[in-house]
Design a protein around this motif. Structure first.
Motif, PDB file in Angstrom:
ATOM      1  N   ARG A 251       0.831  -1.207   0.000  1.00 34.17           N
ATOM      2  CA  ARG A 251       0.000   0.000   0.000  1.00 34.17           C
ATOM      3  C   ARG A 251       0.865   1.256   0.000  1.00 34.17           C
ATOM      4  NH1 ARG A 251      -4.764  -1.619   4.312  1.00 34.17           N
ATOM      5  NH2 ARG A 251      -6.055  -2.797   2.840  1.00 34.17           N
TER       6      ARG A 251
ATOM      7  N   CYS B 145       2.846   7.678   2.175  1.00 34.72           N
ATOM      8  CA  CYS B 145       2.116   6.568   1.549  1.00 34.72           C
ATOM      9  C   CYS B 145       1.522   6.932   0.185  1.00 34.72           C
ATOM     10  CB  CYS B 145       0.990   6.110   2.481  1.00 34.72           C
ATOM     11  SG  CYS B 145       0.128   4.665   1.872  1.00 34.72           S
TER      12      CYS B 145
ATOM     13  N   VAL C 255      -5.812   1.446  -2.542  1.00 36.26           N
ATOM     14  CA  VAL C 255      -6.723   1.785  -1.432  1.00 36.26           C
ATOM     15  C   VAL C 255      -7.758   2.791  -1.905  1.00 36.26           C
ATOM     16  CG1 VAL C 255      -6.872   2.897   0.828  1.00 36.26           C
ATOM     17  CG2 VAL C 255      -4.974   1.361   0.303  1.00 36.26           C
TER      18      VAL C 255
ATOM     19  N   ILE D  48       1.444   7.841   9.150  1.00 39.00           N
ATOM     20  CA  ILE D  48       2.485   7.790   8.101  1.00 39.00           C
ATOM     21  C   ILE D  48       1.878   8.049   6.719  1.00 39.00           C
ATOM     22  CG2 ILE D  48       4.154   6.361   9.342  1.00 39.00           C
ATOM     23  CD1 ILE D  48       3.051   3.921   7.786  1.00 39.00           C
ATOM     24  N   ALA D  49       0.699   8.674   6.716  1.00 35.58           N
ATOM     25  CA  ALA D  49       0.028   8.941   5.432  1.00 35.58           C
ATOM     26  C   ALA D  49       0.911   9.781   4.502  1.00 35.58           C
ATOM     27  CB  ALA D  49      -1.302   9.642   5.668  1.00 35.58           C
TER      28      ALA D  49
ATOM     29  N   PRO E 243      -8.850   0.624   5.432  1.00 30.85           N
ATOM     30  CA  PRO E 243      -7.803   1.271   6.234  1.00 30.85           C
ATOM     31  C   PRO E 243      -8.207   2.705   6.579  1.00 30.85           C
ATOM     32  CG  PRO E 243      -7.142   1.095   3.940  1.00 30.85           C
ATOM     33  CD  PRO E 243      -8.401   0.310   4.066  1.00 30.85           C
ATOM     34  N   ASP E 244      -7.815   3.153   7.773  1.00 36.12           N
ATOM     35  CA  ASP E 244      -8.220   4.476   8.252  1.00 36.12           C
ATOM     36  C   ASP E 244      -7.164   5.515   7.833  1.00 36.12           C
ATOM     37  OD1 ASP E 244      -9.343   6.573   9.518  1.00 36.12           O
ATOM     38  OD2 ASP E 244      -9.073   5.801  11.559  1.00 36.12           O
ATOM     39  N   CYS E 245      -7.132   5.819   6.552  1.00 34.40           N
ATOM     40  CA  CYS E 245      -6.080   6.686   6.011  1.00 34.40           C
ATOM     41  C   CYS E 245      -6.162   8.101   6.596  1.00 34.40           C
ATOM     42  CB  CYS E 245      -6.155   6.739   4.487  1.00 34.40           C
ATOM     43  SG  CYS E 245      -5.940   5.125   3.740  1.00 34.40           S
TER      44      CYS E 245
ATOM     45  N   HIS F 162       0.476  -1.323  13.444  1.00 28.28           N
ATOM     46  CA  HIS F 162      -0.206  -0.362  12.563  1.00 28.28           C
ATOM     47  C   HIS F 162      -1.291  -1.072  11.731  1.00 28.28           C
ATOM     48  CE1 HIS F 162      -0.547   3.545  10.817  1.00 28.28           C
ATOM     49  NE2 HIS F 162      -0.322   3.119   9.585  1.00 28.28           N
TER      50      HIS F 162
ATOM     51  N   VAL G 225      -4.754   0.618  12.354  1.00 24.44           N
ATOM     52  CA  VAL G 225      -5.061   1.673  11.370  1.00 24.44           C
ATOM     53  C   VAL G 225      -5.124   1.132   9.935  1.00 24.44           C
ATOM     54  CG1 VAL G 225      -4.343   3.934  10.476  1.00 24.44           C
ATOM     55  CG2 VAL G 225      -3.905   3.361  12.868  1.00 24.44           C
ATOM     56  N   CYS G 226      -4.042   0.561   9.484  1.00 23.81           N
ATOM     57  CA  CYS G 226      -3.998   0.111   8.080  1.00 23.81           C
ATOM     58  C   CYS G 226      -4.538  -1.317   7.996  1.00 23.81           C
ATOM     59  CB  CYS G 226      -2.568   0.196   7.551  1.00 23.81           C
ATOM     60  SG  CYS G 226      -2.485  -0.007   5.768  1.00 23.81           S
TER      61      CYS G 226
ATOM     62  N   CYS H  66      -4.082   8.253   9.678  1.00 30.72           N
ATOM     63  CA  CYS H  66      -2.829   7.489   9.592  1.00 30.72           C
ATOM     64  C   CYS H  66      -1.627   8.410   9.810  1.00 30.72           C
ATOM     65  CB  CYS H  66      -2.737   6.799   8.238  1.00 30.72           C
ATOM     66  SG  CYS H  66      -1.192   5.911   8.046  1.00 30.72           S
TER      67      CYS H  66
ATOM     68  N   ARG I 241      -0.741   5.000  -1.099  1.00 30.69           N
ATOM     69  CA  ARG I 241      -2.085   4.397  -0.996  1.00 30.69           C
ATOM     70  C   ARG I 241      -2.422   3.554  -2.231  1.00 30.69           C
ATOM     71  NH1 ARG I 241      -6.299   8.758   0.908  1.00 30.69           N
ATOM     72  NH2 ARG I 241      -7.534   6.854   0.918  1.00 30.69           N
TER      73      ARG I 241
END
Ligand code: SF4
Length: 629
Positions: free
Chosen positions: A568, A624, A629, A620-621, A613-615, A603, A607-608, A618, A626
């Motif tokens: 991801r 990412c 996703v 570390i978004a 996933p709860d972006c 994580h 979260v992920c 997050c 994604r």
């Protein structure tokens, strides 16, 4: 010697062709101490679908915590694909090591006048069997090379034989009628060993006769009720058992029938009691490259090994379920039924690029293009690389097919493309990512005793941590060390660890592990990956967990969380955890490896998550991409 030099030597043996005779291979295996008798086996022959059935069987055994070997041929991209244990290909270092072991005995055979030469297939078969025995494989799935009766693999005495189906093939060697070919293939049936088959009609009659002569129980797919419930879903009923809504990951409806055959085999394998959940998981997770293999999305590119009119027909039928029109990249060997294959392909599209597989047996593109013009309105000729690149730059869906060699080259090319795409994303600041995650989740805290880490990690396979850890603690209260566990009672251990998944199998396994540690390693857990991998129930992730959490070493265990999050993030684009581990090791600084598993697991749980996933929340978004996703 280097791997490349060794490969040249091994491939050099192809000049001795195919030898249908078991004397050589048996003599070689005798000299090696008969490794073929040191593991259980499933022997798979037939005309079509052998490789897929082997892949399904291997995946089911693996899901059932059985240390499973897989020996198949030919390979697509690299020789190491031929010899696999629990999804991990033999390493190049081990190919070198085992080449030297086998070659020494071949030299002795020549000196003793026992043989003049050993063929490529005899050599690689001996290599696979010796490797499986040394690595303490529980059960190996062995694919027949050619025919059956006189094939080099027919020295195994399996626990179940499988004959997929019978078609007219290799008629110059096996005979000109279905009956003669069926007789050769039925040569793998062993006295009192069940045989499972998808053959029908005249072929089934021959197989039934041979099975009766050998007192082997015959299980015919024809006698099972198999229902297609969807494109990748089926139900099966045979006599007093049934399983409904089994899902597979491989494309093509014909794979449902290969999967059904694998299930019949597993149900008739007397040596293990394999739980239904393991069968489901194994079927779902089977990977078999080069068969309706979607190697690129947007534009979609599919690679397939189809090189006969029948396999081309199956391919076209499968493609037609998803696409109304397909363009082809096609290359084929001279001795194939070129016009018939092209005629079949043209039913689904009118554009084709002709190319030349990398083999002296390949048909010249100009000659092939002349035949193609009878069936296609647009015919171009290109080099392989140009053709592969064109599939990415033009609109529409492409299918690359016609030869195993061409499919292998195409997969290698698209693997490289994937790496090019991710390499831009891979250079993220890993120290920062680890620091942010550590602030949120802390570190793994303490490193445990290697023995306890090893046993707890085996117990944790396919079981939630909330169940595993209290049960592991309960076990260690009664059996606190290797010595105690080695002398434990299986039923008592099973009772202590229940309801951990596969608790009966795992109870046996961990006692066996303790006994091996006691007898082979003087009661000490080894700290080398290879030695850990040779223990029953220990795969790549478990071995790496022991190295990290037991010994504090720089290793990188990859489970589903690490695999999913890495993909991801867009830092890798991989199909399985082993590939992910290899790719991550190239891009993450070594001192950070040991933190990744703990942090990504936390994580991934919070979260992920696998689904939704709860972006938005997050931490570390910012790093990412994604992907997906
Ligand atoms: S941004 Fe989304 S996909 Fe990326 S790591 Fe975070 S939760 Fe996972």
């Amino acid at each position: 010697m280097e791997y490349a030099q060794i490969l040249e030597k091994i491939y050099g043996l192809t000049r001795f062709g195919t030898k249908l005779n078991l004397n050589n291979v048996q003599c070689l295996l005798d000299k090696l101490g008969n490794p073929e008798r040191q593991f259980h086996a499933i022997h798979v022959g037939g005309s079509k679908g052998k490789g897929s059935v082997c892949a399904f069987l291997h995946s089911i055994l693996k899901s059932s915590n059985i240390r499973a070997g897989l020996y198949t041929s030919p390979h697509l991209v690299d020789f190491t694909e031929r010899i696999v244990i629990n999804g991990s290909q033999i390493t190049k270092e081990d190919v070198v090591k085992y080449y030297e072991i086998i070659q020494k005995h071949v030299d002795d055979m020549v000196k003793d006048d026992c043989t003049k030469q050993v063929t490529f297939f005899e050599f690689t078969t001996a290599m696979a069997f010796k490797y499986f025995a040394d690595m303490h494989v529980d059960c190996a799935v062995i694919e027949v090379g050619l025919g059956g009766r006189l094939d080099a693999t027919n020295v195994v005495f399996p626990d179940c034989s499988v004959i997929t189906n019978i078609e007219l093939e290799h008629t110059n060697v096996l005979g000109r009628t279905i009956e003669k070919i069926a007789h050769e293939k039925a040569g793998i049936i062993k006295p009192n060993v069940p045989v499972v088959t998808g053959a029908r009609g005249k072929a089934l009659k021959v197989i039934s006769r041979v099975a009766a002569e050998k007192n082997a129980t015959l299980v015919a797919l024809e006698d099972a009720v198999v229902r297609e419930e969807g494109r990748r879903r089926f139900s099966i009923k045979y006599r007093n058992w049934e399983m409904n809504n089994l899902d597979i990951s491989l494309n093509g409806r014909f794979q449902l029938w290969n999967a059904a055959l694998a299930v019949l085999c597993i149900k008739n394998l007397g040596i293990y009691r394999i739980e239904e959940e393991a069968i489901r998981e194994g079927l779902r997770n089977t990977v078999w490259r080069g068969r309706i293999d979607l190697v690129h999305r947007n534009p979609d590119v599919i690679v397939d090994c189809a090189h006969t009119p029948n396999s081309a027909k199956a391919l076209v039928e499968a493609l037609a379920e998803d696409y109304t029109s397909v363009k082809f990249v096609f290359g084929v060997f001279k001795d194939k039924k070129k016009a018939q294959i092209l005629s079949v392909l043209s039913k689904l599209g009118q554009e084709i690029i002709i190319t030349e597989p990398d083999s002296p047996r390949a048909e010249k593109p100009e000659k092939l293009a002349r035949i193609a013009r009878r069936y296609f309105s647009k015919v171009e000729i290109m080099s392989r690389e140009d053709a592969f690149r064109k599939t990415l730059s033009s609109s529409g869906v492409y299918c690359i097919c016609g030869s195993v060699y061409l499919a292998g080259d195409a997969i290698a090319f698209f693997n490289h493309v994937k790496k090019e795409v991710v390499s831009e994303n891979a250079s993220i600041d890993w120290s920062k990512v680890v620091e942010i995650l550590m602030d949120a989740y802390g570190t793994a805290g303490h490193y445990g005793e290697p023995f306890k880490v090893l046993i707890a990690t085996i117990l944790s396979q396919r079981t939630k941590d909330e169940i595993t850890y209290p049960k592991a603690e309960a076990l260690f209260k009664v059996y606190p060390d290797i010595h105690a566990l080695a002398h434990a009672d299986v039923e008592d251990v099973a009772g202590l660890i229940k309801p951990v998944g596969f608790y009966n199998v795992k109870a046996k396994k961990i006692i066996e592990v303790a006994r091996i540690l006691l007898n082979r390693y003087s009661g000490v857990v080894p700290d080398k990956l290879e030695e850990l991998l040779s223990l029953p129930g220990v795969g790549q992730k478990t071995a790496n967990c022991v190295l990290v959490f037991g010994f504090g070493r720089d290793a990188l265990p990859v489970d589903t969380h690490v695999h999913r999050i890495s993909n991801r993030l867009g830092v890798v684009k991989t199909d399985n955890p082993l590939e992910t581990e290899q790719e991550l090791k190239k891009i993450i600084p070594k001192p950070l490896w040991k933190h990744i598993n703990y942090l990504f697991v936390q994580h991934g749980k919070k979260v992920c998550k696998p689904v939704r996933p709860d972006c938005r929340h997050c931490i570390i978004a910012g790093f990412c991409n994604r992907v997906g996703v």
